[in-house]
Enzyme design. Structure first.
Site, short mmCIF file in Angstrom:
data_model
loop_
_atom_site.label_atom_id
_atom_site.label_comp_id
_atom_site.label_asym_id
_atom_site.label_seq_id
_atom_site.Cartn_x
_atom_site.Cartn_y
_atom_site.Cartn_z
N GLU A 89 -64.41 -41.21 70.53
CA GLU A 89 -65.81 -41.58 70.63
C GLU A 89 -66.66 -40.41 70.15
OE1 GLU A 89 -67.95 -44.51 73.76
OE2 GLU A 89 -65.84 -44.08 74.12
N GLU A 98 -66.88 -38.40 83.92
CA GLU A 98 -67.61 -39.61 83.54
C GLU A 98 -67.86 -40.51 84.74
OE1 GLU A 98 -65.52 -41.95 80.63
OE2 GLU A 98 -67.33 -43.04 80.07
C1 BGC Z 1 -69.76 -43.89 76.52
C2 BGC Z 1 -70.93 -43.74 77.45
C3 BGC Z 1 -71.98 -44.70 76.98
C4 BGC Z 1 -71.40 -46.06 77.28
C5 BGC Z 1 -72.32 -47.20 77.09
C6 BGC Z 1 -69.21 -45.27 76.75
O1 BGC Z 1 -68.10 -45.54 76.02
O2 BGC Z 1 -68.81 -42.90 76.70
O3 BGC Z 1 -71.23 -42.54 77.92
O4 BGC Z 1 -73.24 -44.48 77.38
O5 BGC Z 1 -70.18 -46.24 76.60
O6 BGC Z 1 -71.70 -48.40 76.96
#
Ligand code: BGC
Length: 900
Positions: free
Chosen positions: A459, A735
């Protein structure tokens, strides 16, 4: 003593390669006096260091000492401009000229680019990763005259490294950085006078895929911006005899061997050290007809090595694997030394955590291989570091290394945008200090040219929501103005024609993602308004408001056009309180009504925008959007409250954002704040908020008389809390509140990062409330010093290097006394609040005494009288707090306090 110091041009010391036509100058005033206010300033700008050829001379009565735009004769490309400043303070006391500083222009017009984009006819493909191999190219040239100066302007479609006579040019990594290359490609400027040799010279570069054509996102997307990597370079050599010469990338360049077989941001690198670098090959070089109209000078601080970490240990896991422990979750790469046989292959696989059994774990990294492979040349000791990739890791699985390899053979190299550290925060509580450390490392790991969600899995994208949540905290730790200013320009470019702001910027999801779900969402798209506003507040930078004005307005108009009711946003997908714990176990979505959240953000952003219109003197817009704001607020109240004045969403986050965004009718404020506390009590004094509730929960509690509850949440060590992860040994922010669950198992592998800064957004509250440093007027022209005490803390030291100079606050409790030291930078003022004053009469006396003894200088025309409340001093007494205005300088306050 009166000195003008710390001169900056566009936030930087002596920058080169500026393409702004009105670069802005800032300075700080150093004096041993107090209450120093600038009354006049003079700036001189010249093309020579002796100031004979002055192009701008400005002397004016003004208090302004930051962001003064150059307004002299038109600036010329490639020219160096010298500048100096002097100031007059208070009663006409005059400083000397400051030291002379400079800035140097880059290539102002894209038409000045005579160089050609050069690439390979056929780039080799690495079959394992289906990725293009980087390529190298060179140019030999001869110098026959004395060189005065040489400057190179360089960029690439992809990422590049440049060498002149075997020495690396500049200290920047992953250049030209990540912008939306469809609109903007940065070039870098390096002065290379010292690297040029008398006769034979060689320029060579290696170009990799980087963000331009490498893997991006979890759908294995490639070639987002194009499928040909290319180099563009233009070097000017200025001779002592007044002549000059240009060396540019063109058809005369040749290809040469490249030892890098694969290098990709997510996947890592394969390097075969065996090939002979000098061996000649059939050149495959071509010119690519790519436009040069998108070229812009570097806008933010480039990515550089920030620190180097010695690993803690190498150990054998229960599975029998050898693992290197850096002791810190970080982003960057490992540099290592090895003495290996020719052809010996060693690999490093990067992960963030060990599993419950203590084994190496990398499932949460998903499809980012994060794997570095090195094939030894067999020469003596080899030192290697990867080139066009970075990893997010604490642990590294080592394969193929000699059994007796030592931790000292490895170095963790930390990379991030070279933003200036400006904040410091320390308390008497070790766990809180570790939390601050983790927040700061969350920022280090995720401010790699764009504000990313995480630095490890497939990501590493500029998620807009994450960025806006963390922006205020980021601005305490580092000067984030150029960083956000660059990223926000990409945000404007990527905004859709109807004003919608994409989930990620640069928008790599365009066309591939979000089939059937919306393309934007509240709280994420609001980065368009909240980020520029935050930068303006923290650094007094009005330009960013001007720069982003249309983007903000388009975003608000977009929301207004959604659904049937122009004052509500009650349509589409809302991520809302993402990852909150108040929904069923394992849900990504929180329980707070998504449309309550989207309408709340709609109101918040509109209110901010109206304010911005006012600041910029756009009164028609101000009137229009202020009215819109009032209507949204009214609609919110009608829609999301029941008849008794309760919010229809019975969640902590609903109460938090309603209070924080000022969407609670005055008469219900107490009740909503109380309701929030009840909901916290219901969770046994714990939070259950997600991305959008968490940043503000402590603020709302402090602001509504529940400081004790805010501190309770902060000091909780059991799940869910900030210190739960600290107790579990975290060195960055997780997270999820339960990235590692109480039973030691992990959150689902689908989405579990251990370096995600969002919940680190409590950092701003810590600086503002524990340290007590806050902004009262943009850029801290006026600050607010109001530390809030807790019985759990015996001291706190916080400091912030503002545009005007350093604000510092330290307080300590010694027996029954508080001792507080405060420094307020010159040319600013502050409102200070002394908390928990035991005996107000005594403190009044203390202040008078201190004032008389000149320990506390306050510019009070009428002197300090016994009836000082509401005098010029602005004294206010509320509860056991005493608050008043002070000018610049250092102060010490020591007084008896009411124990908490
Ligand atoms: C990200 C997040 C993001 C979220 C929103 C994730 O995969 O890591 O931090 O804001 O998706 O859907």
């Amino acid at each position: 003593m009166l000195v003008v110091k710390n001169l900056k041009c566009e936030y930087l010391e002596n920058p080169i390669g500026i393409d702004k036509i009105n670069p802005r100058l800032s300075w700080q005033i150093i004096s041993d006096k107090r209450n120093v206010k600038q009354q006049q300033f003079q700036i001189q700008v010249a093309t020579d260091e002796e100031f004979k050829n002055i192009v701008w001379n400005m002397h004016t009565f003004s208090e302004k000492s930051i962001h003064i735009p150059y307004e002299g004769a038109p600036l010329e490309s490639r020219m160096r401009y010298f500048y100096r400043v002097k100031v007059w303070i208070n009663k006409e006391e005059e400083s000397d000229w400051s030291n002379t500083c400079f800035w140097e222009m880059g290539l102002i017009n894209t038409s000045e680019w005579k160089a050609e984009w050069i690439s390979l006819k056929d780039q080799k493909i690495n079959e394992d990763f289906k990725a293009r191999a980087p390529f190298s190219c060179f140019k030999n040239f001869t110098i026959n005259k004395d060189v005065k100066k040489a400057v190179v302007y360089v960029t690439s479609l992809g990422v590049y490294e440049l060498y002149l006579n075997g020495k690396r040019v500049g200290e920047d990594y992953l250049t030209p950085g990540w912008t939306d290359y469809n609109y903007r490609i940065q070039y870098q400027t390096y002065e290379v006078s010292d690297l040029i040799k008398a006769k034979d010279n060689k320029l060579n570069a290696t170009i990799g895929e980087g963000w331009y054509s490498g893997y991006l996102g979890w759908t294995k997307r490639k070639d987002t911006y194009g499928s040909k990597n290319a180099l563009l370079l233009q070097m000017y050599i200025y001779y002592e005899d007044g002549t000059s010469e240009v060396i540019a990338s063109d058809e005369s360049w040749k290809e040469e061997n490249c030892n890098i077989l694969m290098s990709d941001i997510y996947n890592g690198e394969i390097y075969d050290a065996r090939e002979k670098e000098e061996a000649s090959i059939d050149s495959n070089l071509i010119i690519v007809p790519y436009p040069k109209t998108h070229l812009i000078a570097q806008e933010n601080e480039p990515i550089r090595i920030q620190e180097e970490i010695e690993p803690l240990s190498i150990f054998k896991t229960p599975k029998g694997e050898f693992v290197l422990d850096m002791g810190q979750n970080m982003a960057g790469f490992v540099r290592f030394k090895i003495r290996g046989e020719k052809g010996q292959k060693v690999t490093l696989i990067h992960g963030e955590v060990l599993d419950k059994e203590g084994n190496f774990y990398r499932d949460n990294i998903r499809d980012a291989a994060q794997k570095v492979t090195y094939i030894c040349s067999g020469n003596e000791e080899e030192i290697y570091e990867p080139h066009f990739t970075f990893q997010g890791f604490r642990y590294v699985k080592l394969e193929g290394f000699p059994k007796d390899i030592k931790p000292s053979n490895f170095t963790g190299v930390v990379l991030h945008s070279d933003m200036k550290p400006i904040g410091s925060f320390e308390t008497s509580d070790k766990k809180i200090n570790q939390l601050q450390h983790n927040i700061l490392w969350g920022q280090k790991g995720n401010f790699i040219d764009v504000p990313t969600d995480c630095p490890q899995r497939d990501e590493r994208l500029g998620w807009t929501g994450d960025a806006q949540i963390f922006a205020r905290t980021a601005c305490f730790n580092m000067n984030a103005a150029p960083f956000f200013s660059k990223w926000l320009k990409d945000l404007s470019c990527n905004q859709m024609s109807d004003g919608a702001v994409p989930f990620v910027v640069p928008d790599i999801l365009k066309g591939t993602f979000a089939d059937g779900i919306g393309l934007t969402t509240a709280g994420w798209g609001d980065a368009a308004v909240i980020c520029p506003w935050t930068i303006y507040q923290c650094y007094g930078d009005e330009n960013i408001l001007i720069q982003q004005y249309d983007s903000m307005k388009n975003w608000i108009n977009y929301i207004r056009n959604q659904g049937n009711d122009e004052y509500l946003w009650d349509t589409g997908l809302q991520l809302a309180d993402w990852l909150a714990l108040d929904n069923e176990e394992g849900s990504f979505f929180g329980a707070t009504d998504g449309y309550l959240v989207s309408t709340a953000y709609y109101a918040y952003s509109t209110g901010i925008f109206a304010n911005i219109a006012k600041i910029l003197g756009k009164f028609d817009d101000y009137k229009l959007y202020n009215q819109l704001y009032a209507s949204i607020k009214e609609a919110y109240i009608n829609r999301f409250y029941d008849n008794e004045g309760n919010l229809t969403s019975e969640t902590q986050t609903a109460q938090v954002i309603s209070l924080y965004f000022d969407l609670v009718p005055e008469k219900y404020k107490e009740r909503i704040a109380k309701r929030l506390v009840e909901l916290i009590e219901k969770k046994n004094m714990h939070l259950d908020t997600g991305f959008l509730g968490t940043p503000y929960i402590c603020h709302v509690l402090s602001d509504n008389g529940y400081e004790d509850v805010a501190y309770k949440l902060l000091f909780n060590t059991d799940y869910p809390s900030w210190l739960y992860q600290v107790e579990r040994g975290a060195t960055t922010m997780w997270e999820h509140w339960d990235s590692i669950k109480v039973d030691g198992s992990f959150w689902d592998i689908g989405m579990n990062s251990f370096n995600h800064y969002s919940y680190g957004s409590v950092g701003a509250w810590m600086y503002q409330n524990i340290g007590g440093i806050d902004m009262a007027e943009a850029g801290y022209k006026k600050s607010q010093i109001a530390p809030k005490l807790s019985e759990k803390l015996s001291y706190t030291k916080a400091a912030l290097d503002t545009m005007y100079g350093k604000i510092s606050v330290s307080w300590e409790i010694i027996e029954d006394k508080i001792n507080m030291n405060v420094v307020i930078p010159h040319n600013t003022t502050s409102r200070i609040t002394l908390p928990k004053v035991k005996n107000i009469e005594k403190i009044k006396k203390y202040i008078i005494e201190a004032y008389n003894e000149k320990r506390l200088h306050i510019d009070l025309t009428n002197g300090l009288s016994e009836t000082y409340i509401d005098t010029d001093f602005g004294f206010e007494i509320f509860g056991d707090n005493i608050s008043f205005e002070i000018g610049s300088g250092s102060y010490n306050f020591s007084y008896e306090y009411t124990p908490i």
